[in-house]
Design a protein around this motif. Sequence first.
Motif, short mmCIF file in Angstrom:
data_model
loop_
_atom_site.label_atom_id
_atom_site.label_comp_id
_atom_site.label_asym_id
_atom_site.label_seq_id
_atom_site.Cartn_x
_atom_site.Cartn_y
_atom_site.Cartn_z
N SER A 1 0.81 -1.22 0.00
CA SER A 1 0.00 0.00 0.00
C SER A 1 0.84 1.27 0.00
O SER A 1 0.32 2.36 0.24
N LEU B 1 -0.98 6.69 -6.53
CA LEU B 1 -2.20 6.52 -7.32
C LEU B 1 -2.46 7.79 -8.12
O LEU B 1 -2.54 8.88 -7.56
N TYR C 1 -5.17 9.68 -10.04
CA TYR C 1 -6.63 9.68 -10.10
C TYR C 1 -7.07 10.49 -11.33
O TYR C 1 -6.84 11.69 -11.42
N ASN D 1 -2.43 8.67 -3.38
CA ASN D 1 -1.79 7.42 -2.96
C ASN D 1 -2.83 6.32 -2.95
O ASN D 1 -4.04 6.60 -2.81
N ILE D 2 -2.39 5.07 -3.05
CA ILE D 2 -3.35 3.97 -3.15
C ILE D 2 -4.25 3.90 -1.93
O ILE D 2 -5.41 3.50 -2.03
N LEU E 1 -7.88 5.34 -1.82
CA LEU E 1 -9.07 4.65 -2.33
C LEU E 1 -10.22 4.72 -1.33
O LEU E 1 -11.39 4.78 -1.70
N HIS F 1 -1.59 -4.07 -5.14
CA HIS F 1 -1.49 -2.90 -4.26
C HIS F 1 -2.34 -3.02 -3.01
O HIS F 1 -2.15 -2.23 -2.07
N LEU G 1 -9.36 0.46 -11.81
CA LEU G 1 -8.09 0.60 -11.10
C LEU G 1 -7.08 -0.27 -11.84
O LEU G 1 -7.29 -1.48 -11.99
N ASN H 1 -2.70 -0.67 -13.43
CA ASN H 1 -1.32 -0.21 -13.47
C ASN H 1 -1.05 0.53 -14.78
O ASN H 1 -1.93 0.65 -15.63
N ASP I 1 3.26 1.83 -10.01
CA ASP I 1 2.14 2.48 -9.33
C ASP I 1 0.84 2.24 -10.09
O ASP I 1 0.83 1.53 -11.10
N ALA I 2 -0.23 2.87 -9.63
CA ALA I 2 -1.55 2.59 -10.18
C ALA I 2 -2.25 3.86 -10.61
O ALA I 2 -1.84 4.98 -10.27
#
Length: 350
Positions: free
Chosen positions: A34, A38, A40, A50-51, A54, A188, A298, A300, A340-341
Amino acid sequence: MRIFMNTTTSFNLQNYTFVLPEERIARFPRKNRSDARLLYVKENSIQNRNIVDLVDLLQSGDRLVVNNTKVMKARIHTKRKTGGSVEVFVTKVHDNRHCSALIRPSRRIKEGEQFILDREHTITCLRRNDVDWTLHCTPSVSSIMDSFGSIPIPPYFKREANEQDEERYQSIFADEEGAVAASTACLHIDQTLQARLIEKGVGISAITLHIGTGTFAPLRQEQIETQKLHKEWFSISEQTVQDILETKNNGGRIIAVGTTVTRCLESVAKKGSFIAQSGETDLFIQEGFSFQVIDGLLTNFHLPQSSLLMLVCAFGGRKNILDAYHHAIQEEYNFYSYGDAMLVIPDQHL
């Protein structure tokens, strides 16, 4: 179901290209799952998050759908009786003792040849197929993979798999073995983030889609023209179907955790009835595709000119997504499997 169609169509692979500095390729995971950043992407805006955010970005009543596939220890290094080194890469397990596999190098391998791993473990080459081999494994396929196999990490890691990969290249949801690559968006989420999402009122359901070697293969023009990709096996349960339909009926959003989940859910919906089933899909999602199930994605950051990037562009709009990728490069996000995502929520899905 709400339907979103991105009507811009262009299948020139050059439209899905970006230049990525070598140092932006994550070859090792972050210290904690985690810890991922992130990006968005909502409507026409881009936010650095950041993840763990969420929990704030998703709403009570939303539902994440994850892929519970588990990566096999598919890469086996052995030797021929002549002493030459051979790599056996298991692609599909048929039953306890039979599997399909790629063999490298394979030019001189003959039907009936055996690879003796030790006194108890033997691989026999039964039949050469178009691109792979059918093998017989003694005492079993699983015993050989458990004893001699390694996790098949992506080639762009440019290293051998290690003990850390055995844990971190699997998601916390992984319990259905059969993939040769991880559902990376799921990597993640750790137990703490999962618990916080559930406490927020976000549901979590699972499908299974076993990711195959085709995910690494370059796209061919034939695939673009026929809109069909390599086949992958999937399964969706009655419980997951009910969860998704109930979420939508109550006004919640379905957030696919990964392109594999998207491919599974949209393949089922495309058949006309959203019901529990197992089978194979060759669905190729490109711009112009009508999304019938997912309301958010969501995912990568994917390789240029890949079917995965094309899917994300089909969902979020090519310009929006490529702008987001360029922003991510400038902001030094990490890319690909251990990267990252990004969370994509198109305006049409709100």
